[in-house]
Each structure stands twice: as C-alpha cells, then as structure tokens.
Design an enzyme around this catalytic site. Structure first.
Site, mmCIF file in Angstrom:
data_model
loop_
_atom_site.group_PDB
_atom_site.id
_atom_site.type_symbol
_atom_site.label_atom_id
_atom_site.label_comp_id
_atom_site.label_asym_id
_atom_site.label_seq_id
_atom_site.Cartn_x
_atom_site.Cartn_y
_atom_site.Cartn_z
ATOM 1 N N HIS A 226 11.180 45.244 10.208
ATOM 2 C CA HIS A 226 10.452 44.230 9.434
ATOM 3 C C HIS A 226 9.000 44.615 9.191
ATOM 4 C CE1 HIS A 226 13.850 41.537 9.482
ATOM 5 N NE2 HIS A 226 13.974 41.731 10.792
ATOM 6 N N GLU B 100 -4.004 52.261 27.880
ATOM 7 C CA GLU B 100 -5.060 52.133 28.894
ATOM 8 C C GLU B 100 -5.522 53.467 29.435
ATOM 9 O OE1 GLU B 100 -3.067 49.400 31.760
ATOM 10 O OE2 GLU B 100 -5.058 48.540 31.956
ATOM 11 N N CYS C 109 -17.461 43.943 37.797
ATOM 12 C CA CYS C 109 -18.589 44.073 38.702
ATOM 13 C C CYS C 109 -18.144 43.846 40.147
ATOM 14 C CB CYS C 109 -19.727 43.106 38.399
ATOM 15 S SG CYS C 109 -20.444 43.337 36.782
ATOM 16 N N GLU D 59 4.729 46.562 28.034
ATOM 17 C CA GLU D 59 4.030 47.119 29.192
ATOM 18 C C GLU D 59 3.934 48.639 29.101
ATOM 19 O OE1 GLU D 59 2.175 46.079 31.365
ATOM 20 O OE2 GLU D 59 2.193 47.561 32.970
ATOM 21 N N TRP E 70 -19.690 46.376 35.427
ATOM 22 C CA TRP E 70 -18.914 46.404 34.180
ATOM 23 C C TRP E 70 -19.751 45.616 33.188
ATOM 24 C CZ3 TRP E 70 -16.376 42.782 30.972
ATOM 25 C CH2 TRP E 70 -15.441 43.332 30.078
ATOM 26 N N ARG F 245 -13.689 47.698 40.014
ATOM 27 C CA ARG F 245 -14.133 46.466 39.350
ATOM 28 C C ARG F 245 -15.117 46.738 38.210
ATOM 29 N NH1 ARG F 245 -12.855 41.999 42.356
ATOM 30 N NH2 ARG F 245 -14.371 40.779 41.210
ATOM 31 N N LYS G 152 0.313 50.529 29.164
ATOM 32 C CA LYS G 152 -0.037 51.586 30.122
ATOM 33 C C LYS G 152 -0.499 52.827 29.379
ATOM 34 C CE LYS G 152 -0.229 49.822 32.783
ATOM 35 N NZ LYS G 152 -0.322 48.598 33.546
ATOM 36 N N LYS H 299 -10.714 46.322 36.631
ATOM 37 C CA LYS H 299 -9.447 45.805 37.127
ATOM 38 C C LYS H 299 -9.377 44.287 37.081
ATOM 39 C CE LYS H 299 -5.752 46.515 40.238
ATOM 40 N NZ LYS H 299 -4.856 46.899 39.129
ATOM 41 N N ASN I 168 -22.242 39.153 39.747
ATOM 42 C CA ASN I 168 -20.979 39.332 39.024
ATOM 43 C C ASN I 168 -20.712 38.033 38.280
ATOM 44 O OD1 ASN I 168 -18.331 39.823 38.220
ATOM 45 N ND2 ASN I 168 -17.476 39.248 40.213
ATOM 46 N N GLY I 169 -20.515 38.123 36.956
ATOM 47 C CA GLY I 169 -20.250 36.908 36.178
ATOM 48 C C GLY I 169 -21.132 36.881 34.949
HETATM 49 C C1 AGP Z 1 -3.190 46.109 33.586
HETATM 50 O O1 AGP Z 1 -2.962 47.472 33.693
HETATM 51 C C2 AGP Z 1 -4.574 45.731 33.290
HETATM 52 N N1 AGP Z 1 -5.471 46.240 34.248
HETATM 53 C C3 AGP Z 1 -4.797 44.291 32.882
HETATM 54 O O2 AGP Z 1 -4.048 44.065 31.717
HETATM 55 C C4 AGP Z 1 -4.454 43.196 33.906
HETATM 56 O O3 AGP Z 1 -3.078 43.105 34.091
HETATM 57 C C5 AGP Z 1 -5.026 41.851 33.408
HETATM 58 O O4 AGP Z 1 -6.419 41.959 33.301
HETATM 59 C C6 AGP Z 1 -4.654 40.698 34.305
HETATM 60 O O5 AGP Z 1 -5.128 40.866 35.603
HETATM 61 P P1 AGP Z 1 -4.579 39.973 36.789
HETATM 62 O O6 AGP Z 1 -3.146 40.312 36.970
HETATM 63 O O7 AGP Z 1 -5.424 40.343 37.965
HETATM 64 O O8 AGP Z 1 -4.754 38.551 36.383
#
Ligand code: AGP
Length: 597
Positions: free
Chosen positions: A493, A477, A2, A470, A75, A28, A474, A592, A101-102
């Site tokens: 395994h 996502e 949000c 990672e 969000w 956001r 990616k 994000k 937001n929250g």
């Molecule tokens: C990464 O591509 C994501 N958007 C997500 O995993 C992100 O890294 C995670 O939410 C942590 O965010 P931060 O680094 O702002 O704490």
C-alpha cells in the site's frame, strides 16, 4: 537523561567515587561531564564537553581534592554540548555549584530577573539559574540550607538537583519528577540518579519522592518535606551485584545484555510458573483480573506493549497499546480499563505522564517495569517486575525480552481459564531456545553481506509486527542507517516504492498457516523487485525458496517464536553497528532514560 552523582564522607576517594559513579551513569547522557568538590578551602570544578574520557584527561592536569562532591553527565536539552554548558554550574561568587537532571520550565523569566539584578551567566542552560538563586539567598542572609530551599521553591518543571556550597561539608538535594536515590553506608552517604552509580560501595538505598529534600553531611543524612519537616524513610536493600553492571569481558554492554537473555528470562519465570498444575501466579498482583487494558509506553517498551495487547486480545481481553505521549495528552475514554505503564526504567517522563493522567481520571494503574523502586513502580496501584537485571546499553535488548515474557505471564495469570500447558511449556523452554540462537546464529555473516545496503526493512504479521518495528528501531539506533518496520500486508500500500536491490527485507515467517502464507506472498513481492530477502523462520514453510539468507529459530509456538525472531534481529543490528564502528552502547543523540517530555 543526565546522570547525577554525589557523595559525602568518602575522604581521599571523593574524586574517584564521583568518576566511578559517572562511568556507571554515562548511559543516561554523554554530551559532557563535570565534577565539583568542596574541601577545607574553596569550591573546585572541572567540566568538559564530550564523553567522560575528556573529563578524565582534563583532570590529569588538575589537583582537585575535597571530601564532599557532586558530578554530572549530560544529555543536552538547553544549549549545545560545550564546556560552558556542561554541569556543574556556578554562581557569580564561585561558591555554589549545582548539577541538575530535568527541565526548569520558568528559567527564562528567572534568568531575566537575575540578570536585571546584576547576575552574570556563563551558559545557555536552564540549570544556571539555580546557583544564582542560591547566591541571592545567601546574600540576603539565609544560611546554606534555607538558601537552597528558597531557590528550589522558585522552580517550575522537573528536576533532580544536587548542590555543594563552599564553607559547608554538605550536599543539598531536591527532587521533583526526576529520579534520585541515596546510598547509605557507615559514615558515607551517596546520592545518584540510579543505584549502579554507587552499588560498588553499598546495597542499602533510600528512594526520594517528589517534593522531598535531603541533606547529606558527615553526620549522616536527613530527608525532609518542602516545609522542612523530617520524613522517616525506610532503608531498602537492592538485589543485584556490582558485577551485574560491568561488561564481563564483552566488548559492549549491548552484546553482554543480548547474551544475558537466557538468564534474564529464567529470572522472570522463576517461581511464577507451575508447569504440573498448569498455572501462572504473579504474587505481587494477588487475584487481580484484567477485563479491559490500556498499555502505555514509548520506544522499545511500546513495541512490547503492542505485543502484549495482542496476547490479551487473543485471550478475550479488550486491550490496546498507546504511545504514552499521545495518551497523556488525549487519553481515550475507557473508565473501566486498567492502565499499564510498560517501562524498563520506570522513569520515562512520557509514560509517567500517561499513568498519572490515568490515575487522575480514576483508573487503576500498573507498572510493568525492570526497575525496583522506580517512580512508576511506587506511584502505580500494582507493579509487575520483569526481573531482567540492570541494563546499561542504551539500546534495550534483554529488557524487551523480559517485558514480552512478563506480558505472557500477566496474560496467563490474570485472564482466568486461559493458562495453557503448551504455552507454559514453551515459556519454560524459552531460555534454552534463546541460548540455541545465541550459540548458532548466522547473523554476523548476514550483517557482513548486507553492510553496504541503503536501508533495511523489516516485515511481519500479527505478533511479528511489533517485532518488525523493534528490529528496525534497533537498526536505526545503533547503526544510524535508515530502517523501517512494516506490517507485512501494508507493504503493497505504499512502502513497496522504497524497495530496491539495495534495501534488504527481513521477513519473519512462523509456522505454515495462513499468516505465514500471506507473508510469503509479501516476500515474493519484494523478491520480484530484486530486494535481498532475509527470512527469519522456524523452517515450517517454504519461505527459504524465496530468501537469500535464512536465520533459523527453534520450533515453538507463535508467542515465543516472535521473541526468538527478535533475538536474531538484535544480533544482525549489533554486528552491523560493530562493523560500521558505531558507538554501540552510547549512540549519538540518545540517552537510556528519557526523563523529559
Ligand atoms: C530502546 O532501545 C530505547 N532506548 C528507547 O526506545 C526506550 O525503550 C524508551 O525510551 C522507553 O524507555 P523505558 O522503557 O525506560 O520507558
């Protein structure tokens, strides 16, 4: 998670200012968006489910005007993304509008109480209790500010809240556990969840702390405590430009940010590395020495933390990376460990909870973050900035590289005697090596060839294991395809059962030492099961013999090689998502900055 925007004193450009702010905050959350304006007349609200364009279209049929306003991009937490659940939310009289937001944890009990008192609700959200509580306060004879304060005092949970009330020319603001920053300009005051929302208009900012209230009106702004006492705040200047938050001609923020990596890494290294003297200095940390380290983080930042833990261990420092949500609920014993929160935003609720728990237990804490003035940066005992510049794409790219670089610097600067001229030289060359990959990568062709795959697997050993995780994150996502990262040695395994001719395996193989040889052994195992193999390699080993595709990285040392391999994997995911027509900068269901636990 949000985004909130608000402004006072913008005159005719109030609506434009709110819409511009929302466009910068869409990263956001993008489930719905809305605005509320107050002018000489009544409160006017428009809100729509869907991305900001839906709201833009709805506004074309409206004639909203006002000199004070708030806006929100959502969000979803409570209730699906519908018009009714979009913010702002109003009271029964249509005089009070609130954005939030929250999460309000006690909303159900408040809602029951308000409904018993005759209040009617339009949405399924937790937020809607707030305008009704304010309405109740106004009805009881309180003035607007007191009604707002009294309502906020009833809330448990995390919130950044902004409110406008018909008949006033003010925005009322409160913060607890969710970010809020004021933007200060001559005769105009802004508020937002993040600076890019108003950076176009001003670079002067005031960060609000938990428990603080603010009132913005045409005479200026005032920050106060819960008890109503004025808090003297310092006005700070932000360093990035408004252009840094635009797409600069790239089709997506993600692609722009991938290409910004050489610059981001130079910024991270600048002034911190003395190549001739063979030393690394992080001025902000003074002469801090690390003896035992717990790194806490989530998502991509956790992968950087896992990479950093290996660097520290290699230099003789007992170090471990933890998912921040696990750490917060059951922190392992280690009284003498410094706890480092690794977080791009510095606002991730899980990671804040972990660093707070660490502080509560008496541990020293450090924030390793991109965001100057973020909650984590302000709360921790130490802060190390990664200096990547604003990152808008939901998928973290340049900030992962920035975190890895900063963790290299941190290791070299705080573990005496370990600074090594060769490593320093490799770090110096890192930006140009990344540039070489960006200029020469064949990732787009590989993405094209493998576009119809059922799933994508990523393997690596040592420092390349977090990179495999990672790479898979990616891919998941932004393409919505099944992807998994494995420690290469684990494949046999169990995960090997997943491998078929339609599941390409990306293997990072660096150098020609034991790790490379063993990883090549794992490559042969998947090749024998007909899986297409993509080798990400510096060309030192003979992995190419077993690979269907090769993505080259320049020759360097294992620390920086893992970072370079990641750039190739970023590009494969990006091009795969682009070919699939995905919403790359705003992937479904994500936001994000995740400011709820
Ligand atoms: C990464 O591509 C994501 N958007 C997500 O995993 C992100 O890294 C995670 O939410 C942590 O965010 P931060 O680094 O702002 O704490």
């Amino acid at each position: 998670m949000c985004g909130i925007i608000g402004c006072v004193g913008c005159g005719d450009r109030t609506l434009d200012t709110l819409m511009h702010g929302l466009s910068k905050l869409e990263y956001r959350g993008y489930d719905s968006a809305g605005v509320a304006l107050v002018g000489d007349g009544s409160l006017q609200v428009e809100k729509k489910a869907g991305e900001l364009d839906e709201l833009r279209a709805a506004l074309e049929d409206r004639d909203l005007s006002g000199t004070v306003g708030i806006g929100h991009t959502r969000w979803s937490t409570h209730g699906p993304p519908t018009d009714a659940n979009a913010h702002p939310h109003r009271d029964c009289t249509n005089n009070v509008a609130v954005v939030h937001n929250g999460i309000i944890e006690n909303y159900q009990e408040l809602r029951d109480e308000l409904e018993d008192g005759g209040h009617e609700f339009d949405s399924e959200t937790d937020t809607e209790v707030v305008p009704h509580l304010i309405e109740a306060g106004l009805e009881s004879g309180l003035d607007a500010e007191d009604a707002f304060r009294k309502a906020i005092a009833r809330l448990d949970g995390s919130f950044a809240i902004a409110c406008v009330i018909a008949g006033t020319k003010s925005v009322f603001v409160a913060r607890n556990d969710s970010p809020l920053v004021l933007g200060i300009d001559d005769g105009t005051t802004y508020l937002a969840s993040d600076v890019p929302a108003f950076r176009k208009y001003t670079d002067k900012v005031v960060y609000l702390e938990d428990g603080e209230f603010a009132r913005l009106d045409t005479d200026g702004w005032r920050v106060s405590t819960v008890e109503g006492e004025t808090v003297e705040k310092s006005v700070e200047t932000v360093e990035f430009d408004a252009e840094d938050t635009g797409k600069s001609g790239y089709e997506h923020f993600m692609l722009k940010e991938i290409h910004e990596q050489p610059r981001a890494l130079r910024q991270c290294l600048q002034g911190r590395v003395d190549e001739l003297g063979g030393t690394v200095t992080l001025e902000e940390l003074g002469d801090l020495e690390l003896e035992r380290v717990h790194l806490v983080a989530a998502g991509t930042s956790y992968h950087a933390a896992a990479y950093g833990a290996q660097l520290l261990q290699a230099d003789g420092v007992p170090a471990q990376a933890f998912f921040s949500h696990e750490y917060a609920s059951s922190p392992p014993p280690a009284e003498d460990a410094i706890v480092i929160g690794v977080s791009q935003s510095g606002e991730t609720a899980d990671t804040l909870a972990a660093t707070r728990e660490a502080r509560r237990r008496g541990a020293e804490t450090m924030a390793l973050t991109n965001t100057v003035g973020s909650t984590m940066a302000r709360e921790c005992d130490h802060v190390c900035y990664i200096r990547s510049g604003p990152e808008i794409g939901v998928a973290a790219t340049k900030t992962f590289a920035g975190q890895q670089t900063a963790l290299n610097l941190l290791t070299l600067a705080t573990t005496p005697g370990t600074a090594d001229r060769d490593i320093i030289a490799e770090l110096r060359d890192l930006p140009s090596n990344v540039q070489q990959i960006l200029d020469e990568s064949r990732a787009e062709g590989v993405a094209d060839e493998l576009i119809d795959s059922d799933a994508y697997f990523f393997i690596g050993r040592g420092l390349n294991y977090p990179v495999a995780l990672e790479g898979a994150l990616k891919m998941k996502e932004i393409t919505y395809k099944h992807a998994e990262g494995f420690a290469a040695g684990e494949l046999k395994h169990g995960p090997l059962a997943l491998v078929t001719e339609n599941t390409p395996v990306f293997a990072t193989v660096v150098g020609d030492g034991e790790m490379a040889r063993k990883t090549i052994g794992n490559v042969k195992e998947v090749e024998a099961r007909d899986a297409p193999v993509v080798a990400v390699t510096d060309g030192h080993s003979d992995v190419e013999r077993y690979a269907d595709h090769v993505l080259e990285i320049p020759e360097t040392n294992p620390r920086t090689a893992a970072m370079l391999a990641n750039v190739q994997l970023q590009l494969v995911s990006y091009h795969t998502a682009a070919k699939l027509g995905r919403s790359i900068d705003k992937p479904r269901n994500l936001a994000k900055s995740v400011t709820v636990e």
